[in-house]
Design a protein around this motif. Structure first.
Motif, PDB file in Angstrom:
ATOM      1  N   VAL A 280     -23.219 -71.547 -35.572  1.00  0.00           N
ATOM      2  CA  VAL A 280     -24.175 -72.950 -34.750  1.00  0.00           C
ATOM      3  C   VAL A 280     -24.979 -71.460 -34.235  1.00  0.00           C
ATOM      4  O   VAL A 280     -26.028 -71.291 -33.951  1.00  0.00           O
ATOM      5  CB  VAL A 280     -23.778 -73.539 -33.460  1.00  0.00           C
ATOM      6  N   ARG A 281     -24.796 -70.879 -33.336  1.00  0.00           N
ATOM      7  CA  ARG A 281     -24.809 -69.683 -32.848  1.00  0.00           C
ATOM      8  C   ARG A 281     -25.744 -68.794 -33.507  1.00  0.00           C
ATOM      9  O   ARG A 281     -27.416 -68.646 -32.601  1.00  0.00           O
ATOM     10  CB  ARG A 281     -24.021 -68.941 -31.526  1.00  0.00           C
ATOM     11  N   LEU A 284     -29.415 -70.694 -34.934  1.00  0.00           N
ATOM     12  CA  LEU A 284     -30.256 -70.839 -34.099  1.00  0.00           C
ATOM     13  C   LEU A 284     -30.801 -69.310 -33.612  1.00  0.00           C
ATOM     14  O   LEU A 284     -32.297 -69.669 -33.897  1.00  0.00           O
ATOM     15  CB  LEU A 284     -29.911 -72.005 -32.749  1.00  0.00           C
ATOM     16  N   SER A 290     -33.408 -73.972 -30.443  1.00  0.00           N
ATOM     17  CA  SER A 290     -32.998 -74.381 -29.768  1.00  0.00           C
ATOM     18  C   SER A 290     -32.431 -75.549 -29.978  1.00  0.00           C
ATOM     19  O   SER A 290     -33.322 -76.477 -30.540  1.00  0.00           O
ATOM     20  CB  SER A 290     -34.216 -74.019 -28.232  1.00  0.00           C
ATOM     21  N   MET A 291     -31.039 -75.843 -29.176  1.00  0.00           N
ATOM     22  CA  MET A 291     -30.078 -76.411 -29.192  1.00  0.00           C
ATOM     23  C   MET A 291     -31.071 -78.114 -28.818  1.00  0.00           C
ATOM     24  O   MET A 291     -30.940 -79.316 -29.277  1.00  0.00           O
ATOM     25  CB  MET A 291     -28.991 -76.352 -28.666  1.00  0.00           C
ATOM     26  N   GLU A 292     -32.039 -77.307 -27.667  1.00  0.00           N
ATOM     27  CA  GLU A 292     -32.446 -78.763 -27.285  1.00  0.00           C
ATOM     28  C   GLU A 292     -33.726 -79.350 -28.298  1.00  0.00           C
ATOM     29  O   GLU A 292     -34.074 -80.984 -27.655  1.00  0.00           O
ATOM     30  CB  GLU A 292     -33.292 -78.478 -25.842  1.00  0.00           C
ATOM     31  N   VAL A 297     -26.688 -83.770 -34.270  1.00  0.00           N
ATOM     32  CA  VAL A 297     -25.811 -83.415 -34.684  1.00  0.00           C
ATOM     33  C   VAL A 297     -24.870 -83.713 -35.230  1.00  0.00           C
ATOM     34  O   VAL A 297     -24.751 -84.817 -34.744  1.00  0.00           O
ATOM     35  CB  VAL A 297     -25.748 -82.692 -33.490  1.00  0.00           C
ATOM     36  N   THR A 311     -18.613 -78.956 -28.645  1.00  0.00           N
ATOM     37  CA  THR A 311     -19.600 -79.132 -27.957  1.00  0.00           C
ATOM     38  C   THR A 311     -19.544 -78.319 -26.236  1.00  0.00           C
ATOM     39  O   THR A 311     -21.025 -78.251 -26.272  1.00  0.00           O
ATOM     40  CB  THR A 311     -19.372 -81.090 -28.291  1.00  0.00           C
ATOM     41  N   LEU A 314     -21.022 -75.040 -26.660  1.00  0.00           N
ATOM     42  CA  LEU A 314     -22.807 -75.224 -27.071  1.00  0.00           C
ATOM     43  C   LEU A 314     -23.959 -76.164 -26.247  1.00  0.00           C
ATOM     44  O   LEU A 314     -25.109 -76.363 -26.492  1.00  0.00           O
ATOM     45  CB  LEU A 314     -22.589 -76.169 -28.479  1.00  0.00           C
ATOM     46  N   LEU A 316     -23.510 -79.490 -25.301  1.00  0.00           N
ATOM     47  CA  LEU A 316     -23.943 -80.742 -25.715  1.00  0.00           C
ATOM     48  C   LEU A 316     -22.727 -82.068 -25.201  1.00  0.00           C
ATOM     49  O   LEU A 316     -21.388 -81.321 -24.518  1.00  0.00           O
ATOM     50  CB  LEU A 316     -23.527 -81.285 -27.299  1.00  0.00           C
TER      51      LEU A 316
END
Length: 384
Positions: A280-281, A284, A290-292, A297, A311, A314, A316
Motif C-alpha cells: 500500500v505504501r 500510494l 494519501s490514505m486520507e 478500504v 491497519t 497504515l 487506520l
C-alpha cells in the motif's frame, strides 16, 4: 500505452465453509456460474470476451480458467489462464487482466478467482521405487533455509511483533460478523451474489459475543492470542469482475471502477501478513494519493491480528473512526476466506460499496491482501 482499464461488472458466489455448504462443488463449478452471470451482465456492450484470468491455489490443475469458461458456455474461442499468488491470486488475476487492456492487447476480459478447499486433491511426493508416496498438506512457500511458517503461527508472530492483543482481536472479529450480518439483512450482498445449488447467502456470518470468544483457547501457539474465533475459516467460493477499455465503457455510458494502479511486493517470509503495508505504501507513493483521500478500504481479513497490525501501520482505526471505511460490510473473518478467490471478493465488495451504491465520480477505493511466502498485493480504484 492505452487508458486505464475499468471494472463495469462484479459478481461472486455465496461463500461456504469447507466441507459444508458446497462440499461436493468443484472449483470450476463454482466459477462457471459467476462467469456466465458476468457474460450476461455485459452482453449489452456487444463486445467479445477475449480472455478469462482466474486465480487458484489448491485445485486439480488443468487450467481452471479454461475449464470454467467452457463450463459457463462462453464458447470455444475464449481461452483462459490460471494464476497462483496464493491468497493474492484473485487480485493478481485482476491486475494481469488490467495490464492486457492497458497495453491495448485486449478490450474485454473477465478476471477473478475460485477455490474449493472441500474438493482440493490430496497431494503426495513420489517415494523411491517400491515405496509409498508421502502425502503433504501444502507446497513450501520458500526454499530450504528460509522461514516458512504456517499462517496461524505467522499471525501469532505478527501480533506479538506489533503489539496486537487478544482483546482487540476478539473485538475486531465480533465487529466483522456484526457488519456482515447487518449487510446481509439490509440486502447489500444481493446484487453481487450468484446463487449456487439454490443457496444465495454466505454461510458463516452470525452475531458473536466477545465474552464467548474470550473463552476460546489459542489455536496455533500455546498461550497465544490467535484463536479459531478471530481467524478466518477455510472456505469455498468464487468471484470475478469484467474489465473493459475506457473507450468501451464511455461508449456504453455506464459507471465503473477505474483501476488506477496495482502493486505486488515481497516482504519477510517470516511475517507474511505484513505484506499489505509495503504494498500500500508503494501504491500510494506511486499514485501520489494519501490514505486520507481513500473512501473505502477492503483488506483480506485472514486473521484479526494480521488485519489490525496492517491497519495500525497504515494509520487506520477500524474499531473507531474508520469502522465504516475499512471492510464496512464485514470481511473474510465473517464471510470466509476462499484462498484463490478472496482477492477478487474484496474487489467485488468495493464495486458494490462504490458503484452499485452510486458514489460520486472520483471516489477512491483500495483493495489489498497478504500472501503466504511474504508478499503483499494492493490496487487503487476510482469511480468513473
Amino acid at each position: 500505452m492505452g487508458e486505464a482499464p475499468v471494472i463495469v461488472a462484479a459478481r461472486r458466489t455465496p461463500i461456504g465453509t469447507a466441507a459444508h455448504a458446497f462440499k461436493a462443488v468443484t472449483a470450476d463449478r463454482l466459477a462457471a456460474p459467476v462467469l456466465g452471470a458476468l457474460a450476461r451482465d455485459v452482453a449489452f456492450l456487444g463486445a467479445p470476451i477475449e480472455d478469462v484470468v482466474l486465480g487458484n491455489c489448491m485445485g486439480p490443475g488443468g487450467n481452471l480458467a479454461r475449464v470454467s469458461a467452457l463450463g459457463a458456455g462462453l464458447g470455444e474461442a475464449v481461452p483462459g489462464v490460471t494464476v497462483d499468488r496464493q491468497c493474492g491470486s484473485g487480485l493478481a488475476a485482476i491486475l494481469m487482466a488490467g495490464q492486457a487492456i492497458r497495453g491495448e492487447e485486449m478490450e474485454l476480459v473477465i478476471a477473478g478467482g475460485a477455490e474449493s478447499a472441500s474438493t482440493a486433491p490430496l497431494r503426495a511426493h513420489r517415494g523411491p521405487a517400491g515405496e509409498p508416496a508421502v502425502p503433504y498438506e501444502r507446497a513450501p512457500f520458500t526454499p530450504e533455509g528460509h522461514p516458512d511458517p504456517d499462517m496461524g503461527a505467522a499471525a501469532e508472530a505478527l501480533a506479538g511483533a506489533c503489539g496486537v492483543d487478544r482483546d482487540r482481536q476478539d473485538r475486531y472479529a465480533c465487529e466483522s460478523h456484526a457488519k456482515a450480518v447487518a449487510a446481509r439483512e439490509a440486502g447489500r450482498f444481493e446484487e453481487e451474489i450468484v446463487p449456487i445449488e439454490g443457496r444465495a447467502q454466505d454461510q458463516r456470518p452470525r452475531l458473536l459475543r466477545q465474552a464467548s470468544l474470550s473463552r476460546l483457547p489459542a489455536a496455533f501457539v500455546h498461550g497465544g492470542s490467535v484463536t479459531a474465533g478471530n481467524s478466518s475459516p477455510i472456505s469455498d467460493g468464487a468471484a470475478a469482475v469484467v474489465l473493459v477499455s475506457e473507450r468501451l465503457r464511455a461508449a456504453a455510458g455506464v459507471p465503473g471502477l477505474r483501476l488506477r494502479a496495482g502493486v505486488v511486493v515481497g516482504c519477510d517470509p517470516a511475517l507474511p501478513g505484513w505484506g499489505p503495508v509495503p504494498a500500500v505504501r508503494r501504491l500510494l507513493g506511486r499514485t501520489g494519493v494519501s490514505m486520507e483521500r481513500i473512501a473505502a478500504v477492503e483488506i483480506v481479513e485472514a486473521f484479526a491480528a494480521q488485519t489490525l497490525a496492517v491497519t495500525d501501520a497504515l494509520g487506520l482505526d477500524p474499531l473507531g473512526a474508520d469502522r465504516d471505511r475499512v471492510c464496512a460490510d464485514g470481511g473474510a473473518l465473517a464471510l470466509g476466506h476462499p484462498w484463490g478467490a478472496t482477492g477478487a471478493v474484496v474487489v467485488t465488495r468495493l464495486f458494490t460499496r462504490l458503484v452499485r451504491s452510486g458514489a460520486s465520480p472520483g471516489t477512491l477505493g483500495l483493495a489489498t491482501a497478504a500472501v503466504g511466502g511474504g508478499l503483499g498485493v494492493a490496487a487503487l480504484f476510482e469511480v468513473v
